[in-house]
Design a protein around this motif. Structure first.
Motif, short mmCIF file in Angstrom:
data_model
loop_
_atom_site.label_atom_id
_atom_site.label_comp_id
_atom_site.label_asym_id
_atom_site.label_seq_id
_atom_site.Cartn_x
_atom_site.Cartn_y
_atom_site.Cartn_z
N TYR A 73 -7.72 -10.41 -2.02
CA TYR A 73 -7.45 -9.70 -0.73
C TYR A 73 -6.19 -8.64 -0.69
N ASP A 74 -4.93 -9.04 -1.13
CA ASP A 74 -3.87 -8.39 -1.41
C ASP A 74 -4.05 -7.04 -1.85
N LEU A 75 -4.96 -6.91 -3.10
CA LEU A 75 -5.24 -5.65 -3.71
C LEU A 75 -6.23 -4.92 -3.53
N THR A 76 -7.17 -5.28 -2.23
CA THR A 76 -7.95 -4.33 -1.74
C THR A 76 -7.40 -3.44 -0.82
N TYR A 77 -8.21 -2.51 -0.75
CA TYR A 77 -7.84 -1.42 0.24
C TYR A 77 -7.50 -1.98 1.62
N ASP A 78 -8.25 -2.87 2.21
CA ASP A 78 -7.46 -3.25 3.55
C ASP A 78 -6.34 -4.21 3.47
N GLY A 79 -6.25 -4.99 2.28
CA GLY A 79 -5.21 -5.68 2.21
C GLY A 79 -4.11 -4.95 1.79
N SER A 80 -3.90 -4.15 1.16
CA SER A 80 -3.01 -3.26 0.79
C SER A 80 -2.30 -2.56 1.97
N ALA A 81 -3.35 -1.79 2.64
CA ALA A 81 -2.83 -1.17 3.86
C ALA A 81 -1.83 -2.02 4.75
N ALA A 82 -2.56 -3.40 4.91
CA ALA A 82 -1.85 -4.25 5.61
C ALA A 82 -0.55 -4.75 5.19
N TRP A 83 -0.52 -4.92 3.76
CA TRP A 83 0.91 -5.26 3.19
C TRP A 83 1.76 -4.25 3.55
N LEU A 84 1.32 -3.00 2.86
CA LEU A 84 2.34 -1.76 2.93
C LEU A 84 2.93 -1.62 4.42
N SER A 85 2.15 -1.85 5.50
CA SER A 85 2.80 -1.58 6.78
C SER A 85 4.30 -2.74 7.24
N PHE A 86 4.49 -3.57 6.31
CA PHE A 86 5.28 -4.56 6.43
C PHE A 86 6.73 -4.19 5.41
N ILE A 87 6.39 -3.01 4.63
CA ILE A 87 7.58 -2.84 3.64
C ILE A 87 8.21 -1.82 4.18
N PRO A 88 9.35 -1.88 4.58
CA PRO A 88 10.27 -1.02 5.35
C PRO A 88 10.83 0.24 4.37
N SER A 89 10.90 1.46 5.01
CA SER A 89 11.48 2.58 4.33
C SER A 89 12.49 2.24 3.29
N TRP A 90 13.55 1.57 3.43
CA TRP A 90 14.79 1.39 2.67
C TRP A 90 14.37 0.87 1.48
N VAL A 91 13.32 -0.16 1.45
CA VAL A 91 12.75 -0.68 0.11
C VAL A 91 11.83 0.27 -0.48
N ARG A 92 11.19 0.90 -0.03
CA ARG A 92 10.41 2.07 -0.55
C ARG A 92 11.33 3.12 -1.39
N GLN A 93 12.28 3.25 -0.51
CA GLN A 93 13.29 4.31 -1.41
C GLN A 93 13.81 3.74 -2.64
N GLU A 94 13.95 2.35 -2.62
CA GLU A 94 14.44 1.68 -3.83
C GLU A 94 13.54 1.20 -5.04
N THR A 95 12.32 1.73 -4.83
CA THR A 95 11.23 1.53 -5.63
C THR A 95 10.90 2.85 -6.30
N TRP A 96 10.90 2.55 -7.91
CA TRP A 96 10.69 3.76 -8.60
C TRP A 96 9.06 3.45 -9.17
N TYR A 97 8.48 4.30 -9.11
CA TYR A 97 6.92 4.01 -9.77
C TYR A 97 6.26 5.39 -10.67
N TRP A 98 5.64 4.89 -11.43
CA TRP A 98 4.81 5.82 -12.39
C TRP A 98 3.12 5.62 -12.20
N THR A 99 2.52 6.71 -12.02
CA THR A 99 1.07 6.50 -12.21
C THR A 99 0.84 6.61 -13.52
N THR A 100 -0.57 6.10 -13.58
CA THR A 100 -1.28 6.13 -15.13
C THR A 100 -2.65 6.67 -14.79
N SER A 101 -3.11 7.18 -15.90
CA SER A 101 -4.68 7.77 -15.92
C SER A 101 -5.20 7.48 -17.19
#
Length: 175
Positions: free
Chosen positions: A147-175
């Motif tokens: 569930y945590d990886l579904t579209y609904d589960g991810s949206a719910a989880w992300l709503s609890f991640i504060p902006s200061w943590v998001r700013q500390e997180t580096w990410y790269w996409t893949t294709s």
């Protein structure tokens, strides 16, 4: 060289990853970069030859964990070190972010600008853990729904991640 080789396009490395044991690594009780695979995998996603210094491989193949369970696995593993940064593929990126948001761990003792790095993280969810996982269960493949990886589960989880943590997180996409 600017030449793109077939091995760079393949999604899986042909290099066998053997890992390093806590008894033999120089990072025991020191500072380490933790490299981790993600949800429901049977192979390690990184070429360890691309990394130097003290690193450890987090290996829990075939696992289907919630973000919280995955984060607590990192927390427990990290007790062996003074500090750790995390490079996480797929769900491991979310688990690292979850750990940093909700728990105190050796991740909090890391210094430098890139304590959390995510590669190919499904921040907004993926069908592979939802509807496609249901289809996989019918044919006896995969690890089931997460569930945590579904579209609904991810949206719910992300709503609890504060902006200061998001700013500390580096990410790269893949294709």
């Amino acid at each position: 060289s600017d030449l793109i080789e077939q091995s760079m396009q393949a999604g899986r490395s042909t290099e066998r990853v053997t890992g390093r044991s806590l008894e033999t690594t120089s990072s025991l009780a020191g500072h380490v970069l933790l490299l981790s695979h993600g949800y429901c995998t049977d192979q390690f996603p990184f070429r360890v030859s691309d990394f130097s210094g003290d690193y450890e491989l987090f290996e829990d193949y075939g696992a289907n964990l919630t973000h919280d369970e995955f984060a607590l696995s990192f927390e427990a593993y990290g007790r062996n070190f003074k500090s750790m940064g995390i490079v996480g593929h797929s769900q491991a990126g979310q688990a690292a972010t979850h750990l940093y948001t909700f728990y105190w761990s050796s991740l909090d003792w890391a210094t430098g600008p890139r304590r959390i790095q995510g590669v190919g993280v499904p921040w907004q969810g993926t069908a592979l853990a939802g509807n496609a996982a249901v289809l996989g269960e019918v044919f006896g493949v995969g690890c089931g729904i997460n569930y945590d990886l579904t579209y609904d589960g991810s949206a719910a989880w992300l709503s609890f991640i504060p902006s200061w943590v998001r700013q500390e997180t580096w990410y790269w996409t893949t294709s």
